[in-house]
Design an enzyme around this catalytic site. Structure first.
Site, PDB file in Angstrom:
ATOM      1  N   ALA A   4       0.842  -1.167   0.098  1.00 43.75           N
ATOM      2  CA  ALA A   4       0.026   0.103  -0.105  1.00 43.75           C
ATOM      3  C   ALA A   4       0.878   1.273  -0.298  1.00 43.75           C
ATOM      4  O   ALA A   4       2.211   1.292   0.198  1.00 43.75           O
ATOM      5  CB  ALA A   4      -0.923  -0.015   1.210  1.00 43.75           C
ATOM      6  N   THR A   5       0.279   2.547  -0.300  1.00 41.74           N
ATOM      7  CA  THR A   5       1.108   3.641  -0.165  1.00 41.74           C
ATOM      8  C   THR A   5       0.151   4.725   0.402  1.00 41.74           C
ATOM      9  O   THR A   5      -1.249   4.881   0.031  1.00 41.74           O
ATOM     10  CB  THR A   5       1.593   4.188  -1.503  1.00 41.74           C
ATOM     11  OG1 THR A   5       2.221   3.025  -2.319  1.00 41.74           O
ATOM     12  CG2 THR A   5       2.197   5.442  -1.366  1.00 41.74           C
ATOM     13  N   ALA A   6       0.543   5.442   1.455  1.00 43.67           N
ATOM     14  CA  ALA A   6      -0.182   6.332   1.998  1.00 43.67           C
ATOM     15  C   ALA A   6       0.613   7.571   2.564  1.00 43.67           C
ATOM     16  O   ALA A   6       1.967   7.470   2.665  1.00 43.67           O
ATOM     17  CB  ALA A   6      -1.021   5.925   3.346  1.00 43.67           C
ATOM     18  N   SER A 172       0.370  -1.200  -5.117  1.00 35.84           N
ATOM     19  CA  SER A 172      -0.304   0.465  -5.083  1.00 35.84           C
ATOM     20  C   SER A 172      -1.197   0.275  -6.096  1.00 35.84           C
ATOM     21  O   SER A 172      -0.695   0.332  -7.359  1.00 35.84           O
ATOM     22  CB  SER A 172       0.485   1.459  -4.508  1.00 35.84           C
ATOM     23  OG  SER A 172       1.224   1.090  -3.458  1.00 35.84           O
TER      24      SER A 172
END
Length: 194
Positions: A4-6, A172
């Site tokens: 994931a990417t945040a 992602s």
């Protein structure tokens, strides 16, 4: 750990969180519609990478504790208190950790964000990125972040950094959620990937 990417960015009047929607375990895409941004209180939000189920539980518990704390102190709970509550809960679970990386922040006084690892370390910063695409997102953030961004510039930068991660990180992808916290409260929007 799932990919994931945040990202989280402070700007002159608030904070912006952005995350993509894909959940992938290795080469298998489990979901393309999972929300990874969370409103904790009207003045504090969060974004995560890692196990979303762990973050969902953490955000519900912290949101409830923040409501209790607000009744005790009779004012809004500041972001540093929310970050410390999360840190304490994550550290208490260190032998069976919540497998999530968190960016939490908001606006009570001045805009602030904090990054937390699965064991509860609290790291303050002006901007941050977590997850498997963090290196690509930070490549954009490091180069283009300025102290005095306005809301539109901060939102564009957050989306641009998530797009950069999506281009190079196979874990992602699939649209971008944006959460803006400012003196008027929380505002959520979505960006389509074309």
């Amino acid at each position: 750990m799932p990919g994931a990417t945040a990202v989280g960015i402070t700007y002159n009047e608030g904070v912006v969180f952005a995350s993509e929607r894909r959940i992938a375990y290795g080469n298998f895409v489990v979901s393309k519609t999972t929300k990874k941004t969370f409103v904790i209180t009207p003045q504090v939000g969060a974004a995560c990478a890692g196990l979303v189920a762990d973050m969902q539980i953490l955000s519900l518990q912290i949101s409830a504790l923040a409501k209790i704390r607000k009744m005790e102190i009779k004012r809004e709970v500041p972001p540093n208190t929310i970050a410390k509550m999360m840190s304490n809960m994550m550290y208490e679970r260190r032998f069976f950790p919540l497998l999530t990386q968190v960016i939490v922040g908001g606006l009570v006084g001045k805009p602030t964000i904090y990054t937390l690892d699965p064991l509860g370390s609290v790291l303050p910063d002006d901007y941050a990125a977590v997850g498997t695409g963090a290196e690509m997102a930070l490549g954009i953030l490091d180069q283009q972040y300025k102290k005095e961004l306005n809301e539109a510039e901060a939102t564009d930068l957050a989306v641009k950094s998530i797009r950069a991660a999506i281009l190079r990180d196979s874990a992602s992808g699939d649209n971008i959620d944006v959460l803006v916290i400012n003196k008027y409260g929380a505002k959520e929007t979505a960006e389509k990937i074309t």
